[in-house]
Design a protein around this motif. Structure first.
Motif, PDB file in Angstrom:
ATOM      1  N   GLY A   3      56.955  10.591 -27.588  1.00 48.33           N
ATOM      2  CA  GLY A   3      56.657   9.167 -27.468  1.00 48.33           C
ATOM      3  C   GLY A   3      55.952   8.757 -26.201  1.00 48.33           C
ATOM      4  N   HIS A   4      55.619   9.730 -25.346  1.00 51.86           N
ATOM      5  CA  HIS A   4      54.985   9.384 -24.076  1.00 51.86           C
ATOM      6  C   HIS A   4      53.769  10.275 -23.814  1.00 51.86           C
ATOM      7  CE1 HIS A   4      58.314   6.743 -22.947  1.00 51.86           C
ATOM      8  NE2 HIS A   4      59.150   7.707 -23.356  1.00 51.86           N
ATOM      9  N   GLU A   5      52.755   9.685 -23.207  1.00 52.89           N
ATOM     10  CA  GLU A   5      51.578  10.425 -22.797  1.00 52.89           C
ATOM     11  C   GLU A   5      51.926  11.313 -21.603  1.00 52.89           C
ATOM     12  OE1 GLU A   5      47.146   8.812 -22.465  1.00 52.89           O
ATOM     13  OE2 GLU A   5      48.306   8.280 -20.686  1.00 52.89           O
ATOM     14  N   ASN A   6      51.484  12.562 -21.666  1.00 54.48           N
ATOM     15  CA  ASN A   6      51.751  13.504 -20.578  1.00 54.48           C
ATOM     16  C   ASN A   6      50.436  14.189 -20.188  1.00 54.48           C
ATOM     17  OD1 ASN A   6      52.473  15.632 -18.892  1.00 54.48           O
ATOM     18  ND2 ASN A   6      54.389  16.037 -19.980  1.00 54.48           N
ATOM     19  N   LEU A   7      49.860  13.748 -19.066  1.00 53.11           N
ATOM     20  CA  LEU A   7      48.560  14.265 -18.630  1.00 53.11           C
ATOM     21  C   LEU A   7      48.684  15.167 -17.405  1.00 53.11           C
ATOM     22  CD1 LEU A   7      46.447  10.994 -19.002  1.00 53.11           C
ATOM     23  CD2 LEU A   7      46.954  12.745 -20.720  1.00 53.11           C
ATOM     24  N   THR A   8      49.882  15.707 -17.189  1.00 52.29           N
ATOM     25  CA  THR A   8      50.126  16.538 -16.007  1.00 52.29           C
ATOM     26  C   THR A   8      49.201  17.745 -15.953  1.00 52.29           C
ATOM     27  OG1 THR A   8      52.455  15.887 -16.072  1.00 52.29           O
ATOM     28  CG2 THR A   8      51.879  17.799 -14.716  1.00 52.29           C
ATOM     29  N   PHE A   9      48.988  18.395 -17.097  1.00 55.99           N
ATOM     30  CA  PHE A   9      48.183  19.613 -17.129  1.00 55.99           C
ATOM     31  C   PHE A   9      46.840  19.396 -17.828  1.00 55.99           C
ATOM     32  CE2 PHE A   9      52.663  20.914 -17.008  1.00 55.99           C
ATOM     33  CZ  PHE A   9      52.661  21.690 -15.854  1.00 55.99           C
ATOM     34  N   GLN A  10      46.420  18.152 -17.948  1.00 55.69           N
ATOM     35  CA  GLN A  10      45.147  17.865 -18.590  1.00 55.69           C
ATOM     36  C   GLN A  10      43.988  18.403 -17.754  1.00 55.69           C
ATOM     37  OE1 GLN A  10      43.625  13.772 -18.680  1.00 55.69           O
ATOM     38  NE2 GLN A  10      43.196  14.009 -20.864  1.00 55.69           N
ATOM     39  N   ASP A  11      43.019  19.030 -18.421  1.00 51.99           N
ATOM     40  CA  ASP A  11      41.828  19.513 -17.735  1.00 51.99           C
ATOM     41  C   ASP A  11      41.096  18.332 -17.092  1.00 51.99           C
ATOM     42  OD1 ASP A  11      38.827  20.254 -17.590  1.00 51.99           O
ATOM     43  OD2 ASP A  11      39.766  22.177 -18.028  1.00 51.99           O
ATOM     44  N   THR A  12      40.699  18.512 -15.844  1.00 55.17           N
ATOM     45  CA  THR A  12      40.089  17.399 -15.098  1.00 55.17           C
ATOM     46  C   THR A  12      38.817  16.885 -15.749  1.00 55.17           C
ATOM     47  OG1 THR A  12      38.941  19.023 -13.697  1.00 55.17           O
ATOM     48  CG2 THR A  12      41.044  18.162 -12.901  1.00 55.17           C
ATOM     49  N   ASP A  13      38.129  17.724 -16.506  1.00 56.53           N
ATOM     50  CA  ASP A  13      36.880  17.315 -17.139  1.00 56.53           C
ATOM     51  C   ASP A  13      37.103  16.274 -18.229  1.00 56.53           C
ATOM     52  OD1 ASP A  13      34.075  17.518 -17.203  1.00 56.53           O
ATOM     53  OD2 ASP A  13      34.160  18.785 -18.982  1.00 56.53           O
ATOM     54  N   TYR A  14      38.359  16.154 -18.710  1.00 55.24           N
ATOM     55  CA  TYR A  14      38.639  15.207 -19.796  1.00 55.24           C
ATOM     56  C   TYR A  14      39.354  13.942 -19.311  1.00 55.24           C
ATOM     57  CZ  TYR A  14      37.304  18.824 -23.098  1.00 55.24           C
ATOM     58  OH  TYR A  14      36.593  19.775 -23.798  1.00 55.24           O
TER      59      TYR A  14
END
Length: 276
Positions: free
Chosen positions: A82-93
């Motif tokens: 239920g929550h967005e988790n961008l901790t390991f998101q690639d910086t290009d995105y």
């Protein structure tokens, strides 16, 4: 166990369960391939079985992109319990990739990418955990259409030189066409260079000795997308631009005849007045 380990445990379990496809839970792609224009926006999606109403706290969605050369997978977007988790998101995105949450209610995981780059092209993993776990791969192809072709011509000694130039992606094949010379392409020299944005800047030069009036055209064929863009120019031989001698002599002769006739008439009138 430390509190941080408890927070990471569900994420680890999600990655472990991806290969374990269950008979009751299957992820399917909305379409296996998406074509996107460079600089545009694209939405890609997969569907999964869902009870109504959807329980957001029990669903986890993961999107990754597989790199073509290394086969390494980079995280594009994660939605966990239920929550967005961008901790390991690639910086290009960052700032470009997001999930359309309203689609989850309909059993769809739809990834939206804005301002598509050439580096976005590749295979994307769509994984969903909702009671069961499954995943599928979706292919994204990125193109930059050769929309405008700059065609120019110039003379160099006795030769005529046509030049066509355009930018796009992927690399296009360039051919030249002439009604009176079907093999004109063999006379062309085509080169390209990469721009800082990864586009192909293609220049094709056709050099020949002109002899007759003729129309020439260059065609950029984007084979990967079966798209063709063309431009044409007409060569007019120098003889067609020259004035034929008879076109100059004839008006002069007519003018001289008119003057002679006018003089004769005037002399006769003067003579008749004198005799009176």
């Amino acid at each position: 166990m430390p509190r941080t380990m408890f927070r990471l445990l569900p994420i680890v379990l999600l990655d472990i369960q991806l290969p374990l496809m269950t008979a009751l839970f299957t992820v399917e792609v909305l379409q296996p391939r998406y074509d996107a224009e460079y600089g545009s926006d694209v939405e890609m999606g997969c569907r999964f079985p869902v009870d109504s109403p959807l329980n957001l706290t029990n669903i986890s969605v993961l999107w990754k992109r597989k790199l073509a050369k290394t086969k390494e997978e980079r995280e594009v977007y994660k939605f966990h319990n239920g929550h967005e988790n961008l901790t390991f998101q690639d910086t290009d995105y960052r700032g470009r990739a997001t999930l359309l949450r309203e689609s989850l209610e309909m059993g769809r995981s739809v990834l939206s990418i804005t301002n598509v780059k050439l580096t976005d092209e590749g295979d994307y993993l769509c994984a969903v955990y909702y009671g069961g776990a499954d995943y599928k791969y979706i292919t994204l192809k990125v193109k930059a259409t050769y929309k405008t072709i700059d065609i120019q011509k110039r003379r160099e000694d006795e030769d005529l030189i046509f030049t066509c130039q355009s930018e796009g992606y992927p690399l296009a094949e360039v051919t030249w066409h002439s009604e009176k010379n079907p093999n004109v392409s063999i006379l062309a020299n085509t080169t390209y260079e990469l721009t800082k944005d990864g586009l192909f800047n293609i220049t094709s030069t056709l050099r020949f000795k002109p002899s007759i009036n003729e129309s020439y055209s260059c065609v950029f064929w984007n084979k990967a997308f079966n798209e063709k863009t063309s431009a044409h120019s007409v060569f007019e031989s120098s003889s067609s631009g020259k004035t034929h001698p008879i076109s100059v002599i004839l008006p002069i002769c007519l003018l001289v005849c008119f003057l002679i006739a006018a003089v004769i008439i005037m002399v006769r009138r003067k003579s008749s007045l004198t005799n009176r």
